[in-house]
Write a protein that holds these residues in place. Structure first.
Motif, PDB file in Angstrom:
ATOM      1  N   MET A   1      64.037  18.944  13.141  1.00 50.69           N
ATOM      2  CA  MET A   1      63.665  18.475  11.619  1.00 50.69           C
ATOM      3  C   MET A   1      61.368  18.611  12.257  1.00 50.69           C
ATOM      4  SD  MET A   1      65.361  14.685  11.411  1.00 50.69           S
ATOM      5  CE  MET A   1      66.431  14.668  13.197  1.00 50.69           C
ATOM      6  N   VAL A   2      61.633  19.319  12.483  1.00 47.11           N
ATOM      7  CA  VAL A   2      60.458  20.686  12.567  1.00 47.11           C
ATOM      8  C   VAL A   2      60.266  21.711  13.190  1.00 47.11           C
ATOM      9  CG1 VAL A   2      58.124  20.179  15.056  1.00 47.11           C
ATOM     10  CG2 VAL A   2      58.586  18.405  12.893  1.00 47.11           C
ATOM     11  N   ILE A   3      59.252  22.731  13.285  1.00 47.83           N
ATOM     12  CA  ILE A   3      58.981  24.217  14.183  1.00 47.83           C
ATOM     13  C   ILE A   3      57.627  23.645  14.309  1.00 47.83           C
ATOM     14  CG2 ILE A   3      58.553  26.186  13.161  1.00 47.83           C
ATOM     15  CD1 ILE A   3      59.815  25.644  10.007  1.00 47.83           C
ATOM     16  N   ARG A   4      58.020  24.794  15.501  1.00 46.46           N
ATOM     17  CA  ARG A   4      56.876  24.199  16.717  1.00 46.46           C
ATOM     18  C   ARG A   4      56.592  25.870  16.265  1.00 46.46           C
ATOM     19  NH1 ARG A   4      55.871  25.728  21.678  1.00 46.46           N
ATOM     20  NH2 ARG A   4      54.021  24.350  22.783  1.00 46.46           N
ATOM     21  N   GLU A   5      54.824  26.217  15.572  1.00 47.99           N
ATOM     22  CA  GLU A   5      54.501  27.350  15.861  1.00 47.99           C
ATOM     23  C   GLU A   5      52.604  27.609  16.290  1.00 47.99           C
ATOM     24  OE1 GLU A   5      53.989  27.985  11.468  1.00 47.99           O
ATOM     25  OE2 GLU A   5      53.520  30.506  11.752  1.00 47.99           O
ATOM     26  N   VAL A   6      52.996  28.811  17.496  1.00 42.98           N
ATOM     27  CA  VAL A   6      52.008  28.814  18.225  1.00 42.98           C
ATOM     28  C   VAL A   6      51.301  30.466  17.574  1.00 42.98           C
ATOM     29  CG1 VAL A   6      51.703  29.239  20.706  1.00 42.98           C
ATOM     30  CG2 VAL A   6      53.302  28.495  20.371  1.00 42.98           C
ATOM     31  N   PHE A   7      50.046  29.876  17.891  1.00 41.27           N
ATOM     32  CA  PHE A   7      48.982  31.469  17.284  1.00 41.27           C
ATOM     33  C   PHE A   7      48.495  31.600  18.769  1.00 41.27           C
ATOM     34  CE2 PHE A   7      49.246  29.821  12.915  1.00 41.27           C
ATOM     35  CZ  PHE A   7      50.204  28.447  13.150  1.00 41.27           C
ATOM     36  N   PRO A   8      48.505  32.633  18.103  1.00 37.58           N
ATOM     37  CA  PRO A   8      48.120  33.564  19.516  1.00 37.58           C
ATOM     38  C   PRO A   8      46.047  33.511  19.898  1.00 37.58           C
ATOM     39  CG  PRO A   8      48.267  35.431  18.120  1.00 37.58           C
ATOM     40  CD  PRO A   8      49.591  33.833  17.912  1.00 37.58           C
ATOM     41  N   GLU A   9      45.951  32.546  19.677  1.00 40.31           N
ATOM     42  CA  GLU A   9      43.759  33.130  20.109  1.00 40.31           C
ATOM     43  C   GLU A   9      44.609  32.126  21.254  1.00 40.31           C
ATOM     44  OE1 GLU A   9      43.233  29.642  17.517  1.00 40.31           O
ATOM     45  OE2 GLU A   9      44.110  30.468  15.511  1.00 40.31           O
ATOM     46  N   VAL A  10      42.533  32.032  21.685  1.00 41.49           N
ATOM     47  CA  VAL A  10      42.295  31.613  22.957  1.00 41.49           C
ATOM     48  C   VAL A  10      41.232  30.049  22.898  1.00 41.49           C
ATOM     49  CG1 VAL A  10      41.120  32.063  25.568  1.00 41.49           C
ATOM     50  CG2 VAL A  10      42.906  33.794  24.002  1.00 41.49           C
ATOM     51  N   PRO A  11      41.613  29.153  23.424  1.00 41.95           N
ATOM     52  CA  PRO A  11      43.104  28.582  24.177  1.00 41.95           C
ATOM     53  C   PRO A  11      44.357  29.044  22.904  1.00 41.95           C
ATOM     54  CG  PRO A  11      41.958  26.904  23.415  1.00 41.95           C
ATOM     55  CD  PRO A  11      41.248  28.153  23.478  1.00 41.95           C
ATOM     56  N   PRO A  12      45.388  28.959  22.985  1.00 39.94           N
ATOM     57  CA  PRO A  12      46.298  29.062  21.882  1.00 39.94           C
ATOM     58  C   PRO A  12      45.751  27.885  21.211  1.00 39.94           C
ATOM     59  CG  PRO A  12      47.940  29.072  24.136  1.00 39.94           C
ATOM     60  CD  PRO A  12      46.353  29.056  24.546  1.00 39.94           C
ATOM     61  N   ARG A  13      46.277  28.081  19.639  1.00 44.17           N
ATOM     62  CA  ARG A  13      46.761  27.040  18.964  1.00 44.17           C
ATOM     63  C   ARG A  13      48.457  26.436  18.345  1.00 44.17           C
ATOM     64  NH1 ARG A  13      46.093  27.424  12.758  1.00 44.17           N
ATOM     65  NH2 ARG A  13      45.340  29.058  13.504  1.00 44.17           N
ATOM     66  N   VAL A  14      48.438  25.844  18.467  1.00 43.12           N
ATOM     67  CA  VAL A  14      50.366  24.958  18.417  1.00 43.12           C
ATOM     68  C   VAL A  14      49.737  24.608  17.009  1.00 43.12           C
ATOM     69  CG1 VAL A  14      52.142  23.840  19.234  1.00 43.12           C
ATOM     70  CG2 VAL A  14      50.706  25.144  20.912  1.00 43.12           C
ATOM     71  N   GLU A  15      51.018  24.717  15.781  1.00 46.50           N
ATOM     72  CA  GLU A  15      50.936  24.046  15.354  1.00 46.50           C
ATOM     73  C   GLU A  15      52.390  22.938  14.752  1.00 46.50           C
ATOM     74  OE1 GLU A  15      48.812  24.796  11.436  1.00 46.50           O
ATOM     75  OE2 GLU A  15      46.927  24.256  12.591  1.00 46.50           O
ATOM     76  N   TYR A  16      52.753  21.595  14.461  1.00 45.75           N
ATOM     77  CA  TYR A  16      54.683  21.252  14.590  1.00 45.75           C
ATOM     78  C   TYR A  16      54.158  21.398  12.790  1.00 45.75           C
ATOM     79  CZ  TYR A  16      53.991  20.584  19.424  1.00 45.75           C
ATOM     80  OH  TYR A  16      54.093  20.881  20.845  1.00 45.75           O
ATOM     81  N   GLU A  17      55.363  21.781  12.462  1.00 39.05           N
ATOM     82  CA  GLU A  17      55.888  22.022  10.404  1.00 39.05           C
ATOM     83  C   GLU A  17      56.746  20.939  10.334  1.00 39.05           C
ATOM     84  OE1 GLU A  17      54.838  25.247   8.783  1.00 39.05           O
ATOM     85  OE2 GLU A  17      55.380  24.232   6.828  1.00 39.05           O
ATOM     86  N   MET A  18      56.877  20.106   8.888  1.00 39.86           N
ATOM     87  CA  MET A  18      58.464  19.824   9.595  1.00 39.86           C
ATOM     88  C   MET A  18      58.698  20.625   8.106  1.00 39.86           C
ATOM     89  SD  MET A  18      58.942  16.001   8.658  1.00 39.86           S
ATOM     90  CE  MET A  18      57.292  15.016   7.570  1.00 39.86           C
TER      91      MET A  18
END
Lengths: 110, 110
Positions: B58-75
């Motif tokens: 029901m949700v996708i977890r996306e990690v962006f390779p930044e410092v610190p890593p950014r994590v977003e959740y998308e429906m």
């Protein structure tokens, strides 16, 4: 009592099954009939769920002065009004549980 | 997995609030944004709820390779399809919590 507190109650699995089973039994049933209609529910869970539903005004408990006393539970108008959103959740679960199931297996084998 | 097991999940209070909050945040949000949007939820409960929602598709977890890593959740589409029945429960709770509240007080003073 915040809406959230009420949501915790009506979102509860046993509340959903007892409300739907009572409806399937024609809106009025005895404890033993409900116990048979909700597989897996313990007597203790059924009686506490019914007590909460009675306290919340969704069910009326009627005791008939017989030997032994007969106890029946009847759905109130408020109880019946809960059927539509509850059925909405059940329908969603029926429609989507296979999609969820396959998503879980691919998640578990990641 | 029986429909009942899935019902236990989607009927869960925190699942309902996280799904609705993620929608209110435009369908995509960071952990910290969700944490602020769901009052009273602990970090531990939010991360386990998000993990379950991800596992259930029901949700996708996306990690962006930044410092610190950014994590977003998308429906996901499946997640969005849960909004309607979930909102149905919330609307019922909003409409009826005062009736339930007064029923509780008369029950408690019986």
């Amino acid at each position: 009592m915040a809406v959230r507190e009420l949501l915790t109650k009506i979102g509860d699995k046993w509340t959903i099954f007892v409300v739907l089973s009572l409806d399937l039994l024609g809106g009025r049933a005895r404890f033993s009939e409900l116990e048979r209609a909700v597989p897996g529910i313990s007597q203790r869970m059924l009686s506490s769920t019914l007590k909460n539903l009675e306290r919340d005004g969704m069910v009326i408990r009627e005791v008939f002065p017989e030997v032994p006393p007969r106890v029946e539970y009847e759905m109130t108008t408020l109880g019946r009004s809960l059927l539509r959103p509850t059925q909405g959740l059940v329908d969603w679960a029926k429609e989507n549980w296979e999609t969820v199931r396959s998503s879980q297996s691919s998640y578990d084998t990641k």
